[in-house]
Design an enzyme around this catalytic site. Structure first.
Site, PDB file in Angstrom:
ATOM      1  N   GLU A  33       0.851  -1.196   0.000  1.00 27.96           N
ATOM      2  CA  GLU A  33       0.000   0.000   0.000  1.00 27.96           C
ATOM      3  C   GLU A  33       0.883   1.243   0.000  1.00 27.96           C
ATOM      4  O   GLU A  33       1.804   1.357   0.805  1.00 27.96           O
ATOM      5  CB  GLU A  33      -0.931  -0.024   1.224  1.00 27.96           C
ATOM      6  CG  GLU A  33      -1.599   1.294   1.570  1.00 27.96           C
ATOM      7  CD  GLU A  33      -2.464   1.903   0.449  1.00 27.96           C
ATOM      8  OE1 GLU A  33      -3.207   1.171  -0.205  1.00 27.96           O
ATOM      9  OE2 GLU A  33      -2.345   3.130   0.244  1.00 27.96           O
ATOM     10  N   TYR A 216     -27.655   9.421   4.566  1.00 32.47           N
ATOM     11  CA  TYR A 216     -27.980   8.270   5.408  1.00 32.47           C
ATOM     12  C   TYR A 216     -27.047   8.214   6.621  1.00 32.47           C
ATOM     13  O   TYR A 216     -25.926   8.718   6.561  1.00 32.47           O
ATOM     14  CB  TYR A 216     -27.923   6.967   4.614  1.00 32.47           C
ATOM     15  CG  TYR A 216     -26.643   6.710   3.844  1.00 32.47           C
ATOM     16  CD1 TYR A 216     -25.524   6.171   4.472  1.00 32.47           C
ATOM     17  CD2 TYR A 216     -26.554   6.984   2.484  1.00 32.47           C
ATOM     18  CE1 TYR A 216     -24.356   5.911   3.760  1.00 32.47           C
ATOM     19  CE2 TYR A 216     -25.388   6.735   1.769  1.00 32.47           C
ATOM     20  CZ  TYR A 216     -24.292   6.201   2.418  1.00 32.47           C
ATOM     21  OH  TYR A 216     -23.143   5.947   1.704  1.00 32.47           O
TER      22      TYR A 216
HETATM   23  C1  FAD Z   1     -19.206   9.640  -3.729  1.00 32.94           C
HETATM   24  C2  FAD Z   1     -18.930   8.193  -3.755  1.00 32.94           C
HETATM   25  C3  FAD Z   1     -19.784   7.410  -3.053  1.00 32.94           C
HETATM   26  C4  FAD Z   1     -19.591   6.030  -3.101  1.00 32.94           C
HETATM   27  N1  FAD Z   1     -20.481   5.270  -2.419  1.00 32.94           N
HETATM   28  C5  FAD Z   1     -20.377   3.947  -2.505  1.00 32.94           C
HETATM   29  C6  FAD Z   1     -21.323   3.133  -1.847  1.00 32.94           C
HETATM   30  O1  FAD Z   1     -22.248   3.610  -1.205  1.00 32.94           O
HETATM   31  N2  FAD Z   1     -21.203   1.780  -1.970  1.00 32.94           N
HETATM   32  C7  FAD Z   1     -20.180   1.237  -2.698  1.00 32.94           C
HETATM   33  O2  FAD Z   1     -20.128   0.001  -2.793  1.00 32.94           O
HETATM   34  N3  FAD Z   1     -19.232   1.978  -3.322  1.00 32.94           N
HETATM   35  C8  FAD Z   1     -19.315   3.323  -3.246  1.00 32.94           C
HETATM   36  N4  FAD Z   1     -18.393   4.089  -3.879  1.00 32.94           N
HETATM   37  C9  FAD Z   1     -17.321   3.475  -4.676  1.00 32.94           C
HETATM   38  C10 FAD Z   1     -16.198   2.900  -3.850  1.00 32.94           C
HETATM   39  O3  FAD Z   1     -15.705   3.878  -2.976  1.00 32.94           O
HETATM   40  C11 FAD Z   1     -15.041   2.394  -4.715  1.00 32.94           C
HETATM   41  O4  FAD Z   1     -15.553   1.736  -5.836  1.00 32.94           O
HETATM   42  C12 FAD Z   1     -14.205   1.450  -3.882  1.00 32.94           C
HETATM   43  O5  FAD Z   1     -13.594   2.140  -2.829  1.00 32.94           O
HETATM   44  C13 FAD Z   1     -13.107   0.770  -4.713  1.00 32.94           C
HETATM   45  O6  FAD Z   1     -12.218   0.094  -3.877  1.00 32.94           O
HETATM   46  P1  FAD Z   1     -10.780  -0.299  -4.396  1.00 32.94           P
HETATM   47  O7  FAD Z   1     -10.126  -1.006  -3.264  1.00 32.94           O
HETATM   48  O8  FAD Z   1     -10.888  -0.994  -5.703  1.00 32.94           O
HETATM   49  O9  FAD Z   1     -10.050   1.073  -4.705  1.00 32.94           O
HETATM   50  P2  FAD Z   1      -9.613   2.235  -3.718  1.00 32.94           P
HETATM   51  O10 FAD Z   1     -10.545   2.386  -2.588  1.00 32.94           O
HETATM   52  O11 FAD Z   1      -9.334   3.406  -4.577  1.00 32.94           O
HETATM   53  O12 FAD Z   1      -8.233   1.701  -3.088  1.00 32.94           O
HETATM   54  C14 FAD Z   1      -7.034   1.669  -3.831  1.00 32.94           C
HETATM   55  C15 FAD Z   1      -5.868   1.598  -2.878  1.00 32.94           C
HETATM   56  O13 FAD Z   1      -4.679   1.452  -3.629  1.00 32.94           O
HETATM   57  C16 FAD Z   1      -3.693   2.340  -3.154  1.00 32.94           C
HETATM   58  N5  FAD Z   1      -2.814   2.650  -4.276  1.00 32.94           N
HETATM   59  C17 FAD Z   1      -3.093   3.399  -5.370  1.00 32.94           C
HETATM   60  N6  FAD Z   1      -2.053   3.438  -6.201  1.00 32.94           N
HETATM   61  C18 FAD Z   1      -1.074   2.682  -5.636  1.00 32.94           C
HETATM   62  C19 FAD Z   1       0.248   2.333  -6.028  1.00 32.94           C
HETATM   63  N7  FAD Z   1       0.778   2.772  -7.177  1.00 32.94           N
HETATM   64  N8  FAD Z   1       0.973   1.521  -5.211  1.00 32.94           N
HETATM   65  C20 FAD Z   1       0.451   1.068  -4.038  1.00 32.94           C
HETATM   66  N9  FAD Z   1      -0.801   1.380  -3.608  1.00 32.94           N
HETATM   67  C21 FAD Z   1      -1.548   2.170  -4.404  1.00 32.94           C
HETATM   68  C22 FAD Z   1      -4.493   3.534  -2.643  1.00 32.94           C
HETATM   69  O14 FAD Z   1      -3.748   4.297  -1.698  1.00 32.94           O
HETATM   70  C23 FAD Z   1      -5.707   2.852  -2.029  1.00 32.94           C
HETATM   71  O15 FAD Z   1      -5.462   2.474  -0.688  1.00 32.94           O
HETATM   72  C24 FAD Z   1     -18.515   5.464  -3.843  1.00 32.94           C
HETATM   73  C25 FAD Z   1     -17.629   6.274  -4.525  1.00 32.94           C
HETATM   74  C26 FAD Z   1     -17.838   7.640  -4.502  1.00 32.94           C
HETATM   75  C27 FAD Z   1     -16.895   8.512  -5.273  1.00 32.94           C
END
Ligand code: FAD
Length: 391
Positions: A33, A216
Protein backbone atom coordinates in the site's frame (compact mmCIF):
# COMPACT_ATOMS: atom_id res chain seq x y z
CA UNK A 1 -0.92 -23.61 -5.98
CA UNK A 2 -1.11 -23.59 -2.16
CA UNK A 3 2.42 -22.16 -1.96
CA UNK A 4 1.69 -19.46 -4.52
CA UNK A 5 3.36 -16.24 -3.46
CA UNK A 6 0.70 -13.59 -4.24
CA UNK A 7 1.23 -9.84 -4.17
CA UNK A 8 -1.64 -7.36 -3.92
CA UNK A 9 -0.97 -3.75 -4.95
CA UNK A 10 -3.33 -1.46 -3.03
CA UNK A 11 -4.72 -1.76 0.48
CA UNK A 12 -8.15 -0.22 -0.11
CA UNK A 13 -11.41 -2.04 0.50
CA UNK A 14 -10.83 -4.25 -2.57
CA UNK A 15 -7.19 -5.13 -1.87
CA UNK A 16 -7.79 -5.91 1.80
CA UNK A 17 -10.87 -8.00 0.99
CA UNK A 18 -8.77 -9.97 -1.50
CA UNK A 19 -5.99 -10.48 1.03
CA UNK A 20 -8.45 -11.68 3.66
CA UNK A 21 -10.25 -14.02 1.26
CA UNK A 22 -6.92 -15.49 0.13
CA UNK A 23 -5.75 -15.97 3.71
CA UNK A 24 -8.95 -17.79 4.55
CA UNK A 25 -8.31 -20.05 1.56
CA UNK A 26 -4.86 -20.93 2.93
CA UNK A 27 -2.58 -18.45 1.09
CA UNK A 28 -0.14 -15.88 2.50
CA UNK A 29 -0.58 -12.77 0.36
CA UNK A 30 1.41 -9.56 0.78
CA UNK A 31 -0.36 -6.20 0.37
CA UNK A 32 1.74 -3.28 -0.88
CA UNK A 33 0.00 0.00 0.00
CA UNK A 34 1.40 3.38 -0.99
CA UNK A 35 0.05 5.30 2.01
CA UNK A 36 2.34 5.61 5.05
CA UNK A 37 -0.66 4.95 7.32
CA UNK A 38 -3.87 3.09 6.60
CA UNK A 39 -6.65 5.66 6.57
CA UNK A 40 -9.91 5.91 4.69
CA UNK A 41 -11.70 9.13 3.83
CA UNK A 42 -14.54 10.18 6.11
CA UNK A 43 -17.51 9.12 4.07
CA UNK A 44 -20.25 6.56 4.03
CA UNK A 45 -20.69 3.50 1.93
CA UNK A 46 -23.73 1.37 1.32
CA UNK A 47 -23.42 -2.39 1.21
CA UNK A 48 -26.11 -4.29 -0.66
CA UNK A 49 -26.92 -8.02 -0.21
CA UNK A 50 -24.08 -9.34 -2.47
CA UNK A 51 -21.47 -7.50 -0.36
CA UNK A 52 -23.14 -8.68 2.83
CA UNK A 53 -22.92 -12.33 1.66
CA UNK A 54 -19.24 -11.77 0.86
CA UNK A 55 -18.44 -10.13 4.21
CA UNK A 56 -20.27 -12.89 6.09
CA UNK A 57 -18.11 -15.42 4.29
CA UNK A 58 -15.00 -13.46 5.33
CA UNK A 59 -15.96 -13.72 9.01
CA UNK A 60 -17.06 -10.08 9.27
CA UNK A 61 -20.70 -10.63 10.27
CA UNK A 62 -19.97 -8.81 13.49
CA UNK A 63 -19.01 -5.66 11.58
CA UNK A 64 -22.29 -5.77 9.68
CA UNK A 65 -24.16 -6.25 12.94
CA UNK A 66 -22.39 -3.75 15.19
CA UNK A 67 -20.71 -1.07 13.03
CA UNK A 68 -23.41 -0.49 10.42
CA UNK A 69 -26.68 1.34 10.35
CA UNK A 70 -29.56 -0.94 9.33
CA UNK A 71 -32.04 1.03 7.22
CA UNK A 72 -35.52 -0.39 6.94
CA UNK A 73 -37.10 2.00 4.45
CA UNK A 74 -35.53 4.49 2.11
CA UNK A 75 -37.65 7.38 0.87
CA UNK A 76 -37.13 9.13 -2.46
CA UNK A 77 -38.37 12.72 -2.15
CA UNK A 78 -39.01 15.78 -4.29
CA UNK A 79 -36.34 18.48 -3.95
CA UNK A 80 -38.65 21.45 -3.37
CA UNK A 81 -41.28 20.32 -0.89
CA UNK A 82 -39.81 16.98 0.17
CA UNK A 83 -42.94 15.07 -0.80
CA UNK A 84 -42.36 11.32 -1.11
CA UNK A 85 -42.01 10.05 -4.68
CA UNK A 86 -41.27 6.47 -3.71
CA UNK A 87 -40.62 4.21 -0.73
CA UNK A 88 -38.10 1.39 -1.08
CA UNK A 89 -37.59 -1.35 1.49
CA UNK A 90 -33.91 -1.97 2.29
CA UNK A 91 -34.47 -4.46 5.13
CA UNK A 92 -36.90 -7.32 5.60
CA UNK A 93 -38.12 -7.45 2.00
CA UNK A 94 -34.54 -7.88 0.79
CA UNK A 95 -33.82 -10.55 3.39
CA UNK A 96 -36.85 -12.50 2.17
CA UNK A 97 -35.85 -12.16 -1.47
CA UNK A 98 -32.04 -12.21 -1.39
CA UNK A 99 -31.16 -13.60 2.04
CA UNK A 100 -29.51 -10.33 3.14
CA UNK A 101 -30.31 -6.63 3.64
CA UNK A 102 -28.70 -3.24 3.10
CA UNK A 103 -26.06 -1.94 5.50
CA UNK A 104 -24.72 1.63 5.76
CA UNK A 105 -21.22 2.01 7.11
CA UNK A 106 -18.42 4.53 7.56
CA UNK A 107 -15.68 3.62 5.07
CA UNK A 108 -13.07 3.78 7.82
CA UNK A 109 -15.02 1.32 9.99
CA UNK A 110 -15.13 -1.27 7.21
CA UNK A 111 -11.53 -0.60 6.19
CA UNK A 112 -10.29 -0.89 9.80
CA UNK A 113 -12.16 -4.16 10.28
CA UNK A 114 -10.68 -5.62 7.09
CA UNK A 115 -7.16 -4.52 8.05
CA UNK A 116 -7.53 -5.92 11.58
CA UNK A 117 -8.75 -9.27 10.23
CA UNK A 118 -5.87 -9.47 7.71
CA UNK A 119 -3.31 -8.60 10.40
CA UNK A 120 -4.81 -11.06 12.87
CA UNK A 121 -4.10 -13.80 10.33
CA UNK A 122 -0.63 -12.48 9.49
CA UNK A 123 0.81 -9.41 11.24
CA UNK A 124 3.25 -8.79 8.35
CA UNK A 125 0.72 -9.08 5.53
CA UNK A 126 0.19 -5.33 5.00
CA UNK A 127 3.25 -3.30 4.04
CA UNK A 128 2.80 0.47 4.13
CA UNK A 129 4.72 3.18 2.26
CA UNK A 130 5.18 0.85 -0.71
CA UNK A 131 4.17 2.69 -3.86
CA UNK A 132 4.25 0.52 -6.94
CA UNK A 133 5.96 2.31 -9.80
CA UNK A 134 6.19 -0.38 -12.49
CA UNK A 135 5.44 -4.06 -12.92
CA UNK A 136 6.86 -6.59 -15.37
CA UNK A 137 6.58 -10.33 -15.75
CA UNK A 138 8.41 -13.30 -17.24
CA UNK A 139 7.86 -17.05 -17.37
CA UNK A 140 8.43 -17.53 -13.65
CA UNK A 141 6.98 -14.52 -11.92
CA UNK A 142 6.16 -10.83 -11.57
CA UNK A 143 8.55 -8.07 -10.54
CA UNK A 144 7.18 -4.97 -8.83
CA UNK A 145 9.46 -1.94 -8.74
CA UNK A 146 8.59 0.38 -5.87
CA UNK A 147 8.96 4.15 -5.76
CA UNK A 148 12.14 3.84 -3.66
CA UNK A 149 13.70 1.71 -6.40
CA UNK A 150 13.53 -1.57 -4.50
CA UNK A 151 12.04 -4.66 -6.17
CA UNK A 152 9.62 -7.33 -5.04
CA UNK A 153 9.05 -10.65 -6.74
CA UNK A 154 5.78 -12.64 -6.72
CA UNK A 155 4.34 -15.70 -8.48
CA UNK A 156 1.15 -13.76 -9.18
CA UNK A 157 0.01 -10.16 -8.77
CA UNK A 158 -3.37 -8.56 -8.12
CA UNK A 159 -3.69 -4.89 -9.06
CA UNK A 160 -6.16 -3.42 -6.56
CA UNK A 161 -4.80 0.09 -6.78
CA UNK A 162 -7.97 2.00 -7.60
CA UNK A 163 -9.34 3.85 -10.60
CA UNK A 164 -5.98 5.45 -11.48
CA UNK A 165 -4.26 2.05 -11.26
CA UNK A 166 -0.53 1.95 -12.00
CA UNK A 167 -0.75 -1.83 -12.51
CA UNK A 168 -3.48 -1.44 -15.15
CA UNK A 169 -1.46 1.26 -16.86
CA UNK A 170 1.55 -1.05 -17.00
CA UNK A 171 -0.27 -4.04 -18.49
CA UNK A 172 -2.92 -2.39 -20.67
CA UNK A 173 -1.52 1.09 -21.31
CA UNK A 174 -3.20 4.39 -20.58
CA UNK A 175 -6.99 4.69 -20.43
CA UNK A 176 -7.89 8.33 -20.47
CA UNK A 177 -10.41 9.44 -17.85
CA UNK A 178 -13.31 11.41 -19.23
CA UNK A 179 -14.95 14.17 -17.23
CA UNK A 180 -18.65 13.31 -16.95
CA UNK A 181 -20.06 16.76 -16.31
CA UNK A 182 -21.03 15.70 -12.76
CA UNK A 183 -19.52 17.15 -9.63
CA UNK A 184 -20.21 16.03 -6.08
CA UNK A 185 -19.87 17.15 -2.49
CA UNK A 186 -19.62 14.85 0.48
CA UNK A 187 -19.93 15.65 4.14
CA UNK A 188 -20.61 14.10 7.51
CA UNK A 189 -22.65 15.75 10.27
CA UNK A 190 -22.74 14.68 13.93
CA UNK A 191 -26.20 13.18 14.37
CA UNK A 192 -26.92 15.02 17.63
CA UNK A 193 -27.00 18.28 15.64
CA UNK A 194 -29.66 17.07 13.20
CA UNK A 195 -33.33 17.75 14.06
CA UNK A 196 -35.03 14.31 14.08
CA UNK A 197 -38.07 15.60 12.18
CA UNK A 198 -36.01 16.04 8.99
CA UNK A 199 -34.88 12.42 9.13
CA UNK A 200 -38.12 10.62 8.37
CA UNK A 201 -36.86 8.04 7.50
CA UNK A 202 -33.11 8.43 8.17
CA UNK A 203 -32.12 7.05 4.75
CA UNK A 204 -33.30 9.38 1.98
CA UNK A 205 -32.73 10.46 -1.59
CA UNK A 206 -33.79 13.90 -2.89
CA UNK A 207 -34.23 14.50 -6.60
CA UNK A 208 -34.13 17.80 -8.45
CA UNK A 209 -33.44 18.69 -12.08
CA UNK A 210 -29.73 18.07 -12.68
CA UNK A 211 -29.19 17.44 -8.98
CA UNK A 212 -29.32 14.60 -6.47
CA UNK A 213 -28.75 14.36 -2.72
CA UNK A 214 -28.37 11.05 -0.91
CA UNK A 215 -28.10 11.05 2.87
CA UNK A 216 -27.98 8.27 5.41
CA UNK A 217 -26.68 7.48 8.92
CA UNK A 218 -23.36 5.72 9.44
CA UNK A 219 -21.27 4.70 12.45
CA UNK A 220 -24.27 2.94 13.94
CA UNK A 221 -26.31 6.17 13.65
CA UNK A 222 -23.81 8.58 15.28
CA UNK A 223 -23.06 10.43 12.03
CA UNK A 224 -25.16 11.51 9.08
CA UNK A 225 -23.40 11.11 5.74
CA UNK A 226 -24.48 12.97 2.62
CA UNK A 227 -23.42 13.11 -1.00
CA UNK A 228 -24.79 15.92 -3.19
CA UNK A 229 -24.43 15.82 -6.97
CA UNK A 230 -24.74 18.64 -9.49
CA UNK A 231 -23.75 19.27 -13.10
CA UNK A 232 -21.00 21.59 -14.27
CA UNK A 233 -19.68 22.05 -17.77
CA UNK A 234 -16.21 22.96 -16.68
CA UNK A 235 -13.62 20.46 -15.58
CA UNK A 236 -13.18 19.87 -11.86
CA UNK A 237 -10.22 18.03 -10.42
CA UNK A 238 -10.49 14.23 -10.04
CA UNK A 239 -10.05 13.00 -6.48
CA UNK A 240 -11.96 13.02 -3.26
CA UNK A 241 -10.49 15.69 -1.11
CA UNK A 242 -10.87 19.16 -2.56
CA UNK A 243 -12.16 21.57 0.09
CA UNK A 244 -15.46 23.35 -0.46
CA UNK A 245 -17.53 25.77 1.57
CA UNK A 246 -21.03 25.55 3.02
CA UNK A 247 -21.87 28.78 1.13
CA UNK A 248 -20.91 27.28 -2.23
CA UNK A 249 -22.98 24.19 -1.50
CA UNK A 250 -26.04 26.11 -0.33
CA UNK A 251 -25.87 28.33 -3.41
CA UNK A 252 -25.92 25.27 -5.66
CA UNK A 253 -28.94 23.87 -3.77
CA UNK A 254 -30.95 27.07 -3.53
CA UNK A 255 -34.70 26.48 -3.33
CA UNK A 256 -34.30 22.96 -1.92
CA UNK A 257 -36.31 21.65 1.00
CA UNK A 258 -35.00 22.36 4.53
CA UNK A 259 -34.75 18.55 4.83
CA UNK A 260 -31.63 18.95 2.67
CA UNK A 261 -30.47 22.52 3.30
CA UNK A 262 -30.55 22.18 7.09
CA UNK A 263 -28.09 19.27 6.86
CA UNK A 264 -25.83 21.28 4.56
CA UNK A 265 -25.86 24.20 7.00
CA UNK A 266 -24.81 21.88 9.80
CA UNK A 267 -21.80 20.24 8.16
CA UNK A 268 -18.55 21.19 9.94
CA UNK A 269 -16.47 23.04 7.28
CA UNK A 270 -13.48 20.71 7.76
CA UNK A 271 -15.71 17.73 6.87
CA UNK A 272 -16.96 19.09 3.53
CA UNK A 273 -15.26 18.13 0.26
CA UNK A 274 -16.03 18.26 -3.45
CA UNK A 275 -14.72 16.52 -6.53
CA UNK A 276 -15.37 15.96 -10.22
CA UNK A 277 -16.64 12.61 -11.47
CA UNK A 278 -14.56 10.97 -14.18
CA UNK A 279 -15.43 7.88 -16.16
CA UNK A 280 -13.43 5.25 -18.06
CA UNK A 281 -14.58 2.68 -20.57
CA UNK A 282 -14.99 -0.82 -19.02
CA UNK A 283 -12.14 -3.20 -19.90
CA UNK A 284 -13.06 -6.41 -21.73
CA UNK A 285 -10.31 -8.36 -20.02
CA UNK A 286 -8.57 -7.80 -16.70
CA UNK A 287 -5.70 -10.26 -16.91
CA UNK A 288 -2.34 -10.43 -18.59
CA UNK A 289 -0.31 -13.54 -17.77
CA UNK A 290 0.37 -13.63 -14.04
CA UNK A 291 -1.27 -10.28 -13.31
CA UNK A 292 -4.95 -9.55 -12.86
CA UNK A 293 -6.98 -6.57 -11.71
CA UNK A 294 -9.68 -6.11 -9.11
CA UNK A 295 -12.06 -3.39 -7.87
CA UNK A 296 -11.86 0.14 -9.32
CA UNK A 297 -8.59 -0.76 -11.08
CA UNK A 298 -10.54 -3.22 -13.23
CA UNK A 299 -13.85 -1.39 -13.48
CA UNK A 300 -13.95 2.24 -12.40
CA UNK A 301 -17.56 3.16 -11.72
CA UNK A 302 -19.76 6.18 -11.17
CA UNK A 303 -21.20 6.26 -7.65
CA UNK A 304 -24.91 6.64 -8.50
CA UNK A 305 -25.87 3.12 -7.43
CA UNK A 306 -23.37 3.01 -4.55
CA UNK A 307 -21.90 -0.24 -5.83
CA UNK A 308 -18.17 0.33 -6.43
CA UNK A 309 -17.03 -1.16 -3.14
CA UNK A 310 -19.69 -3.85 -3.44
CA UNK A 311 -18.13 -4.93 -6.76
CA UNK A 312 -14.61 -4.82 -5.31
CA UNK A 313 -15.63 -7.06 -2.40
CA UNK A 314 -17.44 -9.45 -4.77
CA UNK A 315 -14.31 -9.60 -6.97
CA UNK A 316 -12.16 -10.45 -3.97
CA UNK A 317 -14.27 -13.38 -2.85
CA UNK A 318 -14.67 -14.82 -6.35
CA UNK A 319 -10.95 -14.43 -7.16
CA UNK A 320 -9.88 -16.22 -3.98
CA UNK A 321 -12.34 -19.03 -4.70
CA UNK A 322 -11.00 -19.38 -8.24
CA UNK A 323 -7.37 -19.46 -7.08
CA UNK A 324 -8.14 -21.92 -4.29
CA UNK A 325 -9.91 -24.38 -6.58
CA UNK A 326 -7.69 -24.27 -9.68
CA UNK A 327 -4.57 -26.29 -10.45
CA UNK A 328 -3.05 -23.58 -12.62
CA UNK A 329 -2.93 -19.81 -12.23
CA UNK A 330 -4.01 -19.37 -15.84
CA UNK A 331 -7.20 -21.34 -15.18
CA UNK A 332 -7.85 -19.45 -11.95
CA UNK A 333 -7.68 -16.04 -13.64
CA UNK A 334 -9.78 -17.26 -16.56
CA UNK A 335 -12.50 -18.56 -14.21
CA UNK A 336 -12.35 -15.34 -12.21
CA UNK A 337 -12.89 -13.21 -15.30
CA UNK A 338 -15.61 -15.51 -16.56
CA UNK A 339 -17.57 -15.03 -13.33
CA UNK A 340 -16.91 -11.30 -13.04
CA UNK A 341 -16.39 -9.27 -16.22
CA UNK A 342 -19.99 -9.35 -17.40
CA UNK A 343 -21.36 -8.73 -13.92
CA UNK A 344 -19.09 -5.73 -13.37
CA UNK A 345 -19.83 -4.25 -16.82
CA UNK A 346 -23.56 -4.54 -16.09
CA UNK A 347 -23.26 -2.63 -12.80
CA UNK A 348 -20.94 -0.01 -14.36
CA UNK A 349 -23.37 0.65 -17.21
CA UNK A 350 -26.42 0.65 -14.90
CA UNK A 351 -24.64 3.19 -12.69
CA UNK A 352 -24.20 5.49 -15.70
CA UNK A 353 -27.89 5.09 -16.55
CA UNK A 354 -28.88 5.76 -12.95
CA UNK A 355 -27.03 9.10 -13.02
CA UNK A 356 -29.24 10.21 -15.89
CA UNK A 357 -32.43 8.94 -14.23
CA UNK A 358 -31.65 10.66 -10.92
CA UNK A 359 -30.79 13.94 -12.64
CA UNK A 360 -33.83 14.00 -14.97
CA UNK A 361 -35.61 17.35 -15.30
CA UNK A 362 -38.92 15.96 -14.00
CA UNK A 363 -38.36 14.18 -10.68
CA UNK A 364 -42.11 13.54 -10.30
CA UNK A 365 -41.80 10.88 -13.04
CA UNK A 366 -39.17 8.97 -11.05
CA UNK A 367 -41.44 6.05 -9.99
CA UNK A 368 -42.60 5.24 -13.52
CA UNK A 369 -39.12 5.77 -14.94
CA UNK A 370 -37.48 3.32 -12.56
CA UNK A 371 -40.13 0.61 -12.37
CA UNK A 372 -38.31 -2.71 -12.75
CA UNK A 373 -34.90 -1.00 -12.98
CA UNK A 374 -31.62 -1.45 -11.12
CA UNK A 375 -31.79 2.20 -10.08
CA UNK A 376 -34.68 1.68 -7.72
CA UNK A 377 -35.48 -1.91 -6.93
CA UNK A 378 -32.01 -3.33 -7.46
CA UNK A 379 -33.24 -5.49 -10.34
CA UNK A 380 -30.19 -7.44 -11.56
CA UNK A 381 -28.01 -5.88 -8.86
CA UNK A 382 -28.88 -7.79 -5.73
CA UNK A 383 -29.39 -11.33 -7.05
CA UNK A 384 -25.65 -12.02 -7.31
CA UNK A 385 -24.03 -14.06 -4.54
CA UNK A 386 -20.22 -14.15 -4.86
CA UNK A 387 -20.01 -16.99 -2.34
CA UNK A 388 -22.17 -19.39 -4.34
CA UNK A 389 -21.83 -17.99 -7.87
CA UNK A 390 -20.70 -20.88 -10.12
CA UNK A 391 -17.11 -20.25 -11.26
C1 FAD B 1 -19.21 9.64 -3.73
C2 FAD B 1 -18.93 8.19 -3.76
C3 FAD B 1 -19.78 7.41 -3.05
C4 FAD B 1 -19.59 6.03 -3.10
N1 FAD B 1 -20.48 5.27 -2.42
C5 FAD B 1 -20.38 3.95 -2.51
C6 FAD B 1 -21.32 3.13 -1.85
O1 FAD B 1 -22.25 3.61 -1.21
N2 FAD B 1 -21.20 1.78 -1.97
C7 FAD B 1 -20.18 1.24 -2.70
O2 FAD B 1 -20.13 0.00 -2.79
N3 FAD B 1 -19.23 1.98 -3.32
C8 FAD B 1 -19.32 3.32 -3.25
N4 FAD B 1 -18.39 4.09 -3.88
C9 FAD B 1 -17.32 3.48 -4.68
C10 FAD B 1 -16.20 2.90 -3.85
O3 FAD B 1 -15.71 3.88 -2.98
C11 FAD B 1 -15.04 2.39 -4.72
O4 FAD B 1 -15.55 1.74 -5.84
C12 FAD B 1 -14.20 1.45 -3.88
O5 FAD B 1 -13.59 2.14 -2.83
C13 FAD B 1 -13.11 0.77 -4.71
O6 FAD B 1 -12.22 0.09 -3.88
P1 FAD B 1 -10.78 -0.30 -4.40
O7 FAD B 1 -10.13 -1.01 -3.26
O8 FAD B 1 -10.89 -0.99 -5.70
O9 FAD B 1 -10.05 1.07 -4.70
P2 FAD B 1 -9.61 2.24 -3.72
O10 FAD B 1 -10.55 2.39 -2.59
O11 FAD B 1 -9.33 3.41 -4.58
O12 FAD B 1 -8.23 1.70 -3.09
C14 FAD B 1 -7.03 1.67 -3.83
C15 FAD B 1 -5.87 1.60 -2.88
O13 FAD B 1 -4.68 1.45 -3.63
C16 FAD B 1 -3.69 2.34 -3.15
N5 FAD B 1 -2.81 2.65 -4.28
C17 FAD B 1 -3.09 3.40 -5.37
N6 FAD B 1 -2.05 3.44 -6.20
C18 FAD B 1 -1.07 2.68 -5.64
C19 FAD B 1 0.25 2.33 -6.03
N7 FAD B 1 0.78 2.77 -7.18
N8 FAD B 1 0.97 1.52 -5.21
C20 FAD B 1 0.45 1.07 -4.04
N9 FAD B 1 -0.80 1.38 -3.61
C21 FAD B 1 -1.55 2.17 -4.40
C22 FAD B 1 -4.49 3.53 -2.64
O14 FAD B 1 -3.75 4.30 -1.70
C23 FAD B 1 -5.71 2.85 -2.03
O15 FAD B 1 -5.46 2.47 -0.69
C24 FAD B 1 -18.51 5.46 -3.84
C25 FAD B 1 -17.63 6.27 -4.52
C26 FAD B 1 -17.84 7.64 -4.50
C27 FAD B 1 -16.90 8.51 -5.27
Amino acid sequence: MKNLNIGVVGGGIGGLSAALALQRAGFRPVVLEQAPVLAEVGAGISLSPPAAHALNSLGLTDVLRTKCFHPEDQCVRHYQDGRPLNWINRGQALIEKYGERYYLVHRADLHDALAAAVRANDPTAIELDRRCRTVSQDGTGVTVVLADGSERRFDALIGADGSRSAVRHEIFGPIEPEYTGYIAWRGVVPMELVPPEILQPPSGIFLGPGHLVNRYPIRGGKLLNFVAFAERKEWVEEGWSIRSTVEELLKEFEGWTPMVRRIMELVPPDLLFKWGLFDREPLKTWTKGRITLLGDAAHPILPFLGHGAVLAIEDAVVLARAIATSDRLEDAFERYEHARVERAAFVVLESRKAGKVFHAPDPEKYPERTKGQAADEGIGLFAYNPVTQPI
